[in-house]
Design an enzyme around this catalytic site. Structure first.
Site, PDB file in Angstrom:
ATOM      1  N   ASP A   1       0.476  -6.617  -8.796  1.00  0.00           N
ATOM      2  CA  ASP A   1       0.956  -5.226  -8.819  1.00  0.00           C
ATOM      3  C   ASP A   1       2.362  -5.348  -9.422  1.00  0.00           C
ATOM      4  O   ASP A   1       2.649  -6.347 -10.100  1.00  0.00           O
ATOM      5  CB  ASP A   1       0.951  -4.631  -7.399  1.00  0.00           C
ATOM      6  CG  ASP A   1       1.077  -3.107  -7.392  1.00  0.00           C
ATOM      7  OD1 ASP A   1       0.064  -2.422  -7.540  1.00  0.00           O
ATOM      8  OD2 ASP A   1       2.215  -2.582  -7.243  1.00  0.00           O
TER       9      ASP A   1
ATOM     10  N   LYS B   1      -3.523  -4.103   0.706  1.00  0.00           N
ATOM     11  CA  LYS B   1      -2.356  -4.232  -0.179  1.00  0.00           C
ATOM     12  C   LYS B   1      -1.346  -5.134   0.502  1.00  0.00           C
ATOM     13  O   LYS B   1      -1.321  -5.239   1.729  1.00  0.00           O
ATOM     14  CB  LYS B   1      -1.725  -2.857  -0.417  1.00  0.00           C
ATOM     15  CG  LYS B   1      -0.904  -2.789  -1.678  1.00  0.00           C
ATOM     16  CD  LYS B   1      -1.762  -2.403  -2.857  1.00  0.00           C
ATOM     17  CE  LYS B   1      -1.014  -2.454  -4.162  1.00  0.00           C
ATOM     18  NZ  LYS B   1      -1.817  -1.836  -5.236  1.00  0.00           N
TER      19      LYS B   1
HETATM   20  N1  GLU Z   1      -2.508  -3.441  -8.093  1.00  0.00           N
HETATM   21  C1  GLU Z   1      -3.633  -2.855  -8.781  1.00  0.00           C
HETATM   22  C2  GLU Z   1      -3.959  -1.512  -8.152  1.00  0.00           C
HETATM   23  O1  GLU Z   1      -3.062  -0.812  -7.773  1.00  0.00           O
HETATM   24  C3  GLU Z   1      -4.808  -3.822  -8.910  1.00  0.00           C
HETATM   25  C4  GLU Z   1      -5.323  -4.407  -7.638  1.00  0.00           C
HETATM   26  C5  GLU Z   1      -6.381  -5.486  -7.794  1.00  0.00           C
HETATM   27  O2  GLU Z   1      -6.747  -5.837  -8.914  1.00  0.00           O
HETATM   28  O3  GLU Z   1      -6.856  -5.962  -6.758  1.00  0.00           O
HETATM   29  O4  GLU Z   1      -5.078  -1.098  -8.039  1.00  0.00           O
END
Ligand code: GLU
Length: 449
Positions: free
Chosen positions: A170, A130
């Site tokens: 996100d 992340k």
């Molecule tokens: N931000 C999204 C999550 O919390 C998607 C992440 C992504 O597609 O890599 O899973």
């Protein structure tokens, strides 16, 4: 307020507290997982011997960098950028970037930690990571957003790649931001490496259904939970918090399945529309014009806007928190249960506090935690990576079918794992254990690295 933990796990948790001071959200996410792992250590002594939990709590790599940028008046600003490459046992690090003023290392670590198990549950080959920044996109011009994204990528590009780390969106990062970051990556590397980012536009390697995926997926997950109760969305009164990407496509899918969403919100307040939220209007206000949700009532006279109110006081049968972490506390959870709520599906990451979770579990309503319920977004990102790797693009129908199947499998896996480990109907136990075992087995196979 916390539950009792196995003694060995409690001491591991104390180590996490000591080694990561001041990161409350990260502590919360770790505690919630460790609390459920007692029976796993009993069943798999090798996980204990190889210190899998101690290793899984420590990110493989953490990158923190300066992001300088200039606003439209020429004034210089400095933000902080993060990328936490948490665990690559199952595949390249995968997870979104969050641009929000509340971002600091503890937020990115809680999100990265959850992402490991979420990604494992999808059954697809993706590790957990992340990133993000404490940059506030609110009120910024398009040019300011572009300059910020370019500066952010000018540092990040050397750490990412289609086989190493694949960021996406996100909170605060959608198609526009991904476009600017992809453009800068391409310029800096001289490579057209589509698989380095997901959530791309459809014109340059994006996947159909990725925009809708998190909301659709969360709704499919709740549909599965309702099926277990021999029930469905048909005629259900629903409340969805938030009005961003996740909330919008949750409202869309609930409506398609026969439910009626009567309220949604932003960080200033909520709107209530007893006739059912007019989604085209919300899309126009939020996606196109980037306005606030209060403007909805200008166009729908019978609807009401409540400034600063608590959306969870609105009676509903299904609640889908789709805004941000810790938006439902113990009191809110009690109110929901008292008002007849029978199912909660988390579109956001960790939207319910530990006290709130306890209320839902004690009341035996169907509670789908984020790392299972909102896995559809990242799962569809993995489908985007598949399409990029084969230079192909799939139809909407086919991709949505794949997503629906993935959500069905996640639900079944969580449901069966909860039964197997003596906690029938407890999707928290099911999701944590099923996700953990998959990653832990791969870590054992890879040796001490
Ligand atoms: N931000 C999204 C999550 O919390 C998607 C992440 C992504 O597609 O890599 O899973």
């Amino acid at each position: 307020m916390s539950n009792k933990m196995d003694e060995r796990l409690e001491s591991m948790y104390q180590d996490v507290l000591r080694r990561n001071p001041g990161e409350a959200e990260f502590h919360q996410a770790v505690r919630e997982v460790l609390e459920t792992l007692g029976p796993v250590l009993a069943k798999y002594p090798e996980f204990r011997e190889r210190k899998i939990i101690e290793r899984i709590c420590e990110p493989e790599r953490q990158i923190i960098f300066r992001v300088p940028w200039q606003d439209d008046r020429g004034e210089v600003h400095v933000n902080r950028g993060f990328r936490v490459q948490y665990n690559s046992s199952l595949g390249p690090y995968k997870g979104g970037l969050r641009f929000h003023p509340s971002v600091y290392l503890g937020i990115i670590k809680f999100l990265g930690f959850e992402q490991i198990f979420k990604n494992a549950l999808t059954g697809l080959p993706i590790g957990g990571g992340k990133g993000g920044s404490d940059f506030d996109p609110k009120g910024k011009s398009d040019n300011e957003i572009m300059r910020f994204c370019q500066s952010f990528m000018t540092e990040l590009w050397r750490y990412i790649g289609d086989t190493t780390d694949v960021p996406a969106g996100d909170i605060g990062v959608g198609g526009r931001e991904i476009g600017y970051m992809y453009g800068q990556f391409k310029r800096l590397t001289s490579r057209y490496e589509a698989g380095v980012l997901t959530g791309k536009g459809l014109d340059y390697g994006g996947s159909l259904v990725r925009t809708e995926a998190t909301g659709y997926g969360a709704t499919f997950f709740v549909e599965e939970m309702l099926k277990v109760r021999k029930d469905s969305f048909d005629g259900k009164r629903c409340v969805v918090s938030g009005s961003g990407n996740v909330a919008i496509y949750t409202i869309e899918k609930i409506t398609q399945l026969g439910g009626r969403v009567v309220a949604c919100s932003d960080s200033n307040g909520y709107i209530i529309d007893e006739k059912g939220i007019d989604l085209d209007l919300v899309k126009q206000l939020k996606e196109v014009e980037r306005r606030r949700i209060k403007d909805y009532v200008e166009y729908r006279g019978h609807a009401r806007y409540v400034s600063g109110g608590n959306i969870w006081e609105i009676p509903c049968q299904v609640a889908m928190p789709s805004a941000t972490q810790n938006e439902i506390n113990g009191h809110d959870a009690k109110t929901l249960v008292k008002n007849g709520c029978i199912a909660v599906g988390e579109g956001a990451n960790m939207p319910t506090t530990p006290e709130g979770i306890k209320v839902f579990l004690d009341a035996k309503i169907s509670y789908g935690p984020g790392k299972a319920a909102n896995a559809g977004g990242v799962a569809t990102s993995a489908l985007e990576m598949q399409q990029n790797a084969t230079r192909d693009s799939w139809t909407f129908e086919y991709t949505e079918k794949r997503l629906a199947n993935i959500m069905k499998n996640i639900h079944q896996n969580c449901y069966e794992t909860a039964e197997e480990f003596g906690a029938p109907g407890n999707y928290v136990v099911g999701a944590n254990i099923a996700g953990f075992i998959k990653v832990a087995k791969a870590m054992v196979a890879h040796g001490l690295i």
